[in-house]
Design an enzyme around this catalytic site. Structure first.
Site, PDB file in Angstrom:
ATOM      1  N   TYR A 185      63.397   7.722  43.668  1.00  0.00           N
ATOM      2  CA  TYR A 185      62.995   6.610  42.802  1.00  0.00           C
ATOM      3  C   TYR A 185      64.105   6.273  41.806  1.00  0.00           C
ATOM      4  O   TYR A 185      64.554   5.124  41.707  1.00  0.00           O
ATOM      5  CB  TYR A 185      61.692   6.964  42.074  1.00  0.00           C
ATOM      6  CG  TYR A 185      61.344   5.983  40.989  1.00  0.00           C
ATOM      7  CD1 TYR A 185      61.130   4.635  41.283  1.00  0.00           C
ATOM      8  CD2 TYR A 185      61.238   6.384  39.655  1.00  0.00           C
ATOM      9  CE1 TYR A 185      60.825   3.721  40.282  1.00  0.00           C
ATOM     10  CE2 TYR A 185      60.931   5.479  38.651  1.00  0.00           C
ATOM     11  CZ  TYR A 185      60.726   4.151  38.970  1.00  0.00           C
ATOM     12  OH  TYR A 185      60.440   3.255  37.977  1.00  0.00           O
ATOM     13  N   GLY A 196      60.255  17.514  40.400  1.00  0.00           N
ATOM     14  CA  GLY A 196      60.944  16.315  39.910  1.00  0.00           C
ATOM     15  C   GLY A 196      60.718  16.018  38.445  1.00  0.00           C
ATOM     16  O   GLY A 196      61.246  15.030  37.927  1.00  0.00           O
ATOM     17  N   ASP A 230      56.797 -11.488  49.874  1.00  0.00           N
ATOM     18  CA  ASP A 230      57.229 -10.095  49.969  1.00  0.00           C
ATOM     19  C   ASP A 230      58.742 -10.045  49.836  1.00  0.00           C
ATOM     20  O   ASP A 230      59.453 -10.783  50.536  1.00  0.00           O
ATOM     21  CB  ASP A 230      56.778  -9.536  51.324  1.00  0.00           C
ATOM     22  CG  ASP A 230      56.864  -8.022  51.350  1.00  0.00           C
ATOM     23  OD1 ASP A 230      55.919  -7.390  51.839  1.00  0.00           O
ATOM     24  OD2 ASP A 230      57.890  -7.461  50.887  1.00  0.00           O
ATOM     25  N   ASN A 257      53.228  -9.279  46.376  1.00  0.00           N
ATOM     26  CA  ASN A 257      52.656  -9.113  47.723  1.00  0.00           C
ATOM     27  C   ASN A 257      51.280  -8.462  47.664  1.00  0.00           C
ATOM     28  O   ASN A 257      50.668  -8.198  48.706  1.00  0.00           O
ATOM     29  CB  ASN A 257      53.603  -8.316  48.644  1.00  0.00           C
ATOM     30  CG  ASN A 257      53.762  -6.875  48.200  1.00  0.00           C
ATOM     31  OD1 ASN A 257      53.135  -6.429  47.242  1.00  0.00           O
ATOM     32  ND2 ASN A 257      54.604  -6.139  48.900  1.00  0.00           N
ATOM     33  N   ASN A 277      62.179  -0.963  49.441  1.00  0.00           N
ATOM     34  CA  ASN A 277      61.546  -1.848  48.457  1.00  0.00           C
ATOM     35  C   ASN A 277      62.431  -2.085  47.243  1.00  0.00           C
ATOM     36  O   ASN A 277      62.569  -3.215  46.777  1.00  0.00           O
ATOM     37  CB  ASN A 277      60.213  -1.248  47.988  1.00  0.00           C
ATOM     38  CG  ASN A 277      59.079  -1.588  48.930  1.00  0.00           C
ATOM     39  OD1 ASN A 277      58.528  -2.675  48.870  1.00  0.00           O
ATOM     40  ND2 ASN A 277      58.765  -0.675  49.826  1.00  0.00           N
ATOM     41  N   PHE A 298      60.938   4.382  29.202  1.00  0.00           N
ATOM     42  CA  PHE A 298      60.569   5.787  29.248  1.00  0.00           C
ATOM     43  C   PHE A 298      59.117   5.811  29.748  1.00  0.00           C
ATOM     44  O   PHE A 298      58.905   5.402  30.887  1.00  0.00           O
ATOM     45  CB  PHE A 298      60.917   6.463  27.918  1.00  0.00           C
ATOM     46  CG  PHE A 298      62.412   6.788  27.904  1.00  0.00           C
ATOM     47  CD1 PHE A 298      63.368   5.775  28.049  1.00  0.00           C
ATOM     48  CD2 PHE A 298      62.862   8.082  27.861  1.00  0.00           C
ATOM     49  CE1 PHE A 298      64.744   6.059  28.130  1.00  0.00           C
ATOM     50  CE2 PHE A 298      64.230   8.385  27.923  1.00  0.00           C
ATOM     51  CZ  PHE A 298      65.156   7.375  28.065  1.00  0.00           C
TER      52      PHE A 298
HETATM   53  N1  UFG Z   1      51.162  15.160  33.915  1.00  0.00           N
HETATM   54  C1  UFG Z   1      50.209  16.151  33.946  1.00  0.00           C
HETATM   55  N2  UFG Z   1      49.026  15.875  34.577  1.00  0.00           N
HETATM   56  C2  UFG Z   1      48.751  14.678  35.150  1.00  0.00           C
HETATM   57  C3  UFG Z   1      49.732  13.661  35.091  1.00  0.00           C
HETATM   58  C4  UFG Z   1      50.941  13.945  34.483  1.00  0.00           C
HETATM   59  O1  UFG Z   1      50.414  17.259  33.462  1.00  0.00           O
HETATM   60  O2  UFG Z   1      47.648  14.496  35.685  1.00  0.00           O
HETATM   61  C5  UFG Z   1      52.432  15.427  33.248  1.00  0.00           C
HETATM   62  C6  UFG Z   1      53.636  15.280  34.162  1.00  0.00           C
HETATM   63  O3  UFG Z   1      53.876  16.477  34.852  1.00  0.00           O
HETATM   64  C7  UFG Z   1      54.716  14.905  33.152  1.00  0.00           C
HETATM   65  C8  UFG Z   1      53.963  14.131  32.069  1.00  0.00           C
HETATM   66  O4  UFG Z   1      52.596  14.491  32.230  1.00  0.00           O
HETATM   67  O5  UFG Z   1      55.237  16.073  32.590  1.00  0.00           O
HETATM   68  C9  UFG Z   1      54.094  12.638  32.206  1.00  0.00           C
HETATM   69  O6  UFG Z   1      53.813  12.303  33.570  1.00  0.00           O
HETATM   70  P1  UFG Z   1      53.582  10.796  34.043  1.00  0.00           P
HETATM   71  O7  UFG Z   1      53.264  10.872  35.491  1.00  0.00           O
HETATM   72  O8  UFG Z   1      52.612  10.110  33.162  1.00  0.00           O
HETATM   73  O9  UFG Z   1      54.972  10.110  33.794  1.00  0.00           O
HETATM   74  P2  UFG Z   1      56.417  10.555  34.312  1.00  0.00           P
HETATM   75  O10 UFG Z   1      57.104  11.098  33.093  1.00  0.00           O
HETATM   76  O11 UFG Z   1      56.402  11.371  35.525  1.00  0.00           O
HETATM   77  O12 UFG Z   1      56.991   9.171  34.792  1.00  0.00           O
HETATM   78  C10 UFG Z   1      57.644   8.345  33.962  1.00  0.00           C
HETATM   79  C11 UFG Z   1      57.600   6.949  34.548  1.00  0.00           C
HETATM   80  C12 UFG Z   1      58.434   6.882  35.780  1.00  0.00           C
HETATM   81  C13 UFG Z   1      59.798   7.443  35.494  1.00  0.00           C
HETATM   82  C14 UFG Z   1      59.692   8.850  34.995  1.00  0.00           C
HETATM   83  C15 UFG Z   1      61.049   9.446  34.693  1.00  0.00           C
HETATM   84  O13 UFG Z   1      56.263   6.594  34.866  1.00  0.00           O
HETATM   85  O14 UFG Z   1      58.564   5.551  36.175  1.00  0.00           O
HETATM   86  O15 UFG Z   1      58.941   8.835  33.803  1.00  0.00           O
HETATM   87  O16 UFG Z   1      60.973  10.841  34.869  1.00  0.00           O
HETATM   88  F1  UFG Z   1      60.529   7.483  36.623  1.00  0.00           F
END
Ligand code: UFG
Length: 345
Positions: free
Chosen positions: A141, A284, A51, A33, A92, A169
């Site tokens: 999510y 989270g 969509d 979409n 979604n 991951f």
């Molecule tokens: N982080 C920072 N600064 C930033 C961005 C991220 O310190 O600017 C940290 C986050 O707090 C986290 C780590 O870097 O500790 C990784 O963060 P991301 O946002 O890159 O990825 P996530 O681990 O939050 O997300 C991933 C996937 C999601 C999934 C999630 C499961 O992208 O789809 O893992 O927890 F749901």
């Protein structure tokens, strides 16, 4: 040769999937979409603008076309946003998936590879997470993806639908030679933000929390290259040929890197100082998420090619330093701002 419908094929992982399948000789059609994906990222296959929340548009998409399987990447996928906008996420990711499955059933498409996530596990109860780890998501999510997984299991029993859930991951990296990479209008992920900081784009990046129970206090994640994720999807298609039922596999490299280690690696790859500042924990965020992908390796024959962090970051760096015109990423200025805190390169 198969004809695969890639839902969300204009997005980050979906566009890499389209490249991978096309290169190995399959044909692809993209359904998107364009809410967060990019028309210009669709470089392989026809685009159907539709969509998942519109059953009518899905009906039009399936009518007159024959798909051998569906790969479903279209979803809302930001943990923090899901906490503040849960209705959008359940609509979604659950209703949208249900609409897609019903359209598939009407049109006799009996197999799907589904993008799932480490977020279905919630707070880890083990250093390394395998498929049998308890599933207790801590945000909408993860809950929405787990609900979709459950629907797929029920559909296998009731209708004989063949499905494979692939729980990523931390997807990372790019294929700059193919003109695709991570291009989010609103970027929350670590590696793109670190590389933007290296390029001097925006203000210093923030490190969310340094008081976790990890070796250096920052969160640990398992980074896996998008091309390796695409390989797993292609293998899952073959696996489902001979194996009915609903399946699930965790996908990661099995090694965790802290936020500080990612910043240091990005400094080495880019040869630039990475300015960052410490900030509060992000709601989270589990302290550590590392996959056991033994089952994917043994059962699917998955063999990740990008097993080291530096080449993964290098591929993303090549993408971010010269993004295509259509990418929402701002162009790189020549100079990085003065470092607020700089790790050695
Ligand atoms: N982080 C920072 N600064 C930033 C961005 C991220 O310190 O600017 C940290 C986050 O707090 C986290 C780590 O870097 O500790 C990784 O963060 P991301 O946002 O890159 O990825 P996530 O681990 O939050 O997300 C991933 C996937 C999601 C999934 C999630 C499961 O992208 O789809 O893992 O927890 F749901």
């Amino acid at each position: 040769m198969r004809h695969i419908l890639i839902c969300g094929g204009a997005g980050y992982i979906g566009s890499h999937m389209a490249q991978y399948l096309t290169e190995r000789g399959d044909s692809v059609t993209v359904l998107d979409n364009l809410s967060t994906g990019h028309r210009d990222a669709i470089r392989w296959g026809e685009l159907i603008e539709a969509d998942l929340l519109s059953p009518e548009s899905l009906e039009r998409a399936f009518t007159g076309r024959r798909f051998d399987a569906v790969m479903h990447f279209a979803a809302r996928s930001l943990v923090g946003e899901s906490v503040s906008q849960p209705y959008d996420y359940y609509a979604n990711n659950v209703t949208g998936t249900l609409n897609l499955l019903q359209a598939m059933r009407r049109h006799d498409v009996d197999r799907i590879v589904f993008s799932s996530t480490a977020a279905v596990f919630g707070n880890p109860q083990a250093d390394v997470i395998d498929e049998d780890h308890p599933k207790a998501p801590i945000n909408p999510y993860g809950a929405s993806k787990l609900m979709a997984e459950r629907i797929l299991a029920d559909a296998a029993a009731a209708y004989g639908l063949r499905s494979t859930c692939l729980r990523y991951f931390n997807a990372a990296g790019a294929l700059p030679d193919h003109g695709i990479g991570e291009a989010h209008a609103c970027e929350t992920h670590l590696i793109p933000n670190v590389l933007r900081a290296a390029l001097g784009i925006g203000s210093a990046m923030r490190v969310f929390g340094d008081d976790y129970a990890t070796p250096d206090g920052t969160c640990v994640r398992d980074y896996v290259h998008v091309q390796d994720l695409a390989q797993a999807h292609a293998l899952a298609l073959c696996y489902m040929d001979d194996t009915p039922g609903a399946h699930a596999f965790n996908l990661g490299n099995g090694r965790g890197f802290s936020v500080r280690e990612v910043i240091a690696a990005a400094g080495s790859v880019s040869g630039r100082s990475i300015p960052f500042e410490l900030a509060e924990r992000r709601p989270g965020d589990p302290a550590s998420l590392v996959a056991s992908s033994a089952r994917a390796r043994e059962v699917l024959g998955w063999q990740p090619q990008w097993t080291e962090l530096a080449p993964i970051i290098e591929s993303a760096w090549q993408w971010h330093r010269s993004p295509p015109a259509w990418s929402p990423q701002p162009p790189a200025p020549g100079m990085a701002p003065a470092a607020m805190d700089v790790l050695p390169a």
